[in-house]
Design an enzyme around this catalytic site. Structure first.
Site, short mmCIF file in Angstrom:
data_model
loop_
_atom_site.label_atom_id
_atom_site.label_comp_id
_atom_site.label_asym_id
_atom_site.label_seq_id
_atom_site.Cartn_x
_atom_site.Cartn_y
_atom_site.Cartn_z
N VAL A 309 40.59 38.85 40.05
CA VAL A 309 41.25 38.67 38.75
C VAL A 309 40.68 39.66 37.74
CG1 VAL A 309 41.58 37.09 36.81
CG2 VAL A 309 41.82 36.24 39.16
N GLN A 312 41.98 43.16 38.32
CA GLN A 312 43.36 43.29 37.86
C GLN A 312 43.41 43.37 36.33
OE1 GLN A 312 46.20 43.81 39.31
NE2 GLN A 312 47.48 43.53 37.49
N GLU A 313 42.52 42.63 35.66
CA GLU A 313 42.52 42.60 34.20
C GLU A 313 41.91 43.87 33.59
OE1 GLU A 313 43.82 40.53 32.12
OE2 GLU A 313 44.44 38.89 33.43
N SER A 314 40.77 44.31 34.11
CA SER A 314 40.00 45.34 33.40
C SER A 314 39.42 46.44 34.28
CB SER A 314 38.85 44.68 32.66
OG SER A 314 37.88 44.19 33.60
N TYR A 439 51.37 40.78 39.18
CA TYR A 439 49.99 40.38 38.91
C TYR A 439 49.43 39.55 40.07
CZ TYR A 439 46.20 38.15 36.16
OH TYR A 439 45.00 37.70 35.67
#
Length: 485
Positions: A309, A312-314, A439
């Protein structure tokens, strides 16, 4: 029908024999159904396999692998439980099938000349290919292989292909290893111990993301049939049942679906992006791994899920900031950070803790009827698009007469939140519904890679513990060029 699963080592099987369970008849000419009757009378099927990502291994959600999926379904088909003996390489699988039964399923090449065993019809066909280390002059023909350090895995069916190739290119020489698996072979190509290897195409397709310095060259030889092996002196009952099962599975289309699920997606991440991800797994992730593990323990998650996660976010950047104002490793909004009692979104420990806590809070607000992976994927989608829009997608699914508790149906409905004829009928209105679909898919793939890397690192550690890297000569048997005489 029973669905039990046992995984004893060799000692467990020998203990059963010592207790007097007649696993095999003494009569050298057993009745036609002897093996099948034996399996049903003791209520379990013993399968000899290999502990590899391509055959069987313990995954994040329990036992998994292509061969495991097949034999588990076969055991269900027979109405018995399943016992796996996974302490094998290819040659020991065949030896154990001959000596103990019941069945060998370990990406075995169909070779009718193998003494003491009989094979089922083919499960699938395997195409041999040449792969080579990036930076070498690309080999395009068999003649280009002469003079290269080439490795193969013995007993997989590749040897036969190589010997046939040597008939036309007598100068060809290669090394064969019995105690290695595909990941270890490709690692040796990548680190320069080998120039090239001959492997099966589906093996490379599944592994190429983890060895970005290894390139595919060209197909070589005819396809090799993969099959199951059974002892040839126990009648035809069990092999007839296995063939009937495979015919039924193939006719239903489920066998092709299973093959595609395990070996069909080579492009699920854009290749350059995948190489970058692998580089960050080795470069950035170690700095934060313990933080992911700590947060995962507190919130009862798999740490690799939180890491996926966060990537994927940062891309594992603690100071990441989006144009909309979300910040940090887990890209939390101000409101979410406040709700999760996080004071500094740019502190990686706080961000990871806040993200894990927020993910759990979403999961706890989902209806109890949503279970398993469906629950996980909807949680991830809501982390991205918001819980309100997820509930709107559930409403659309119900309007369409489908199941709002299944991720597959939610995945199809989320993009409809971009269409006015649908979002105008929902509570929260328009959303970029295609984004949470991508996502979730990306996180699934990142998680697959992290699971795979973690599993293979364990395999490398085990291998290194018993086989020193500086003595590859002990691992390989050299097949010399053909004598011109």
């Amino acid at each position: 029908m029973t669905d039990g699963f046992h995984r004893p080592r060799r000692r467990g099987v020998l203990l059963l024999a010592g207790l007097g369970l007649a696993l095999w008849p003494v009569d050298p000419t057993p009745p036609p159904g002897a093996a099948l009757e034996g399996v049903k009378s003791r209520d379990f099927l013993t399968v000899h396999t290999r502990n590899t990502p391509l055959t069987y291994y313990e995954g994040r959600l329990g036992p998994t692998g292509f061969e495991y999926e097949l034999v588990r379904r076969f055991a269900d088909y027979l109405g018995v439980s399943l016992t796996l003996e996974d302490d094998h390489n290819v040659s020991s699988v065949l030896a154990s099938v001959r000596e103990q039964g019941d069945l060998g399923a370990a990406a075995l090449p169909l070779d009718p000349a193998t003494p003491g065993v009989i094979y089922t019809q083919p499960v699938m066909l395997m195409q041999p290919i040449v792969v080579y280390r990036r930076g070498l002059h690309p080999p395009r023909t068999p003649a280009d292989l002469v003079g290269l350090q080439i490795g193969t895995l013995k007993g997989t069916g590749i040897s036969r292909v190589m010997h046939e190739l040597q008939d036309s290119v007598p100068e060809l020489s290669w090394k064969e290893a019995t105690d290695l698996e595909i990941a270890s072979l490709l690692k040796r190509v990548e680190d320069g111990s080998l120039d090239a290897a001959v492997v099966f195409e589906h093996q490379f397709r599944l592994n190429r993301l983890f060895f970005p310095e290894v390139e595919d060259g060209f197909k070589v030889g005819e396809k090799v049939a993969m099959a199951w092996a059974l002892p040839d002196n126990q009648g035809m009952g069990l092999i007839d049942a296995a063939n009937e099962f495979l015919v039924t599975l193939r006719a239903s289309g489920k066998l092709d679906m299973l093959i595609d699920r395990y070996f069909g997606h080579d492009d699920y991440l854009e290749y350059v992006g995948a190489r970058t991800f692998i580089q960050h797994v080795h470069g950035r992730l170690p700095r934060y791994e313990e933080l992911f593990r700590e947060a995962a323990r507190r919130e009862n998650f798999d740490w690799k899920l939180l890491a996926a996660v966060a990537y994927q976010e940062s891309h594992w950047k603690p100071d990441a900031t989006s144009p909309t104002g979300v910040r940090g490793m887990m890209m939390l909004t101000n409101a979410t950070a406040e709700e999760m009692n996080i004071s500094n979104r740019l502190d990686p420990a706080e961000s990871i803790e806040g993200g894990a806590r927020y993910l759990r809070s979403i999961e706890q607000r989902l209806p109890e009827e949503i279970t398993g992976n469906d629950r996980l994927y909807m949680t991830l989608a809501a982390y991205n698009v918001g819980l309100g829009h997820l509930y709107d997608a559930r409403k659309i699914v119900s309007m369409l007469g489908r199941d709002p508790d299944r991720w597959d149906d939610i995945r199809d409905a989320l993009p409809l939140l971009q269409e006015s004829k649908w979002y105008e009928r929902t509570r929260h209105g328009y959303a970029r519904g295609s984004e949470p679909v991508i996502y979730v898919r990306n996180i699934q793939r990142y998680l697959e890679i992290l699971d795979y890397v973690d599993h293979n690192q364990q395999q490398f550690h085990q291998l290194n513990a018993r086989l020193p890297d500086d003595n590859d000569n002990a691992l390989f048997q050299i097949v010399p060029p053909k004598s011109k005489g």
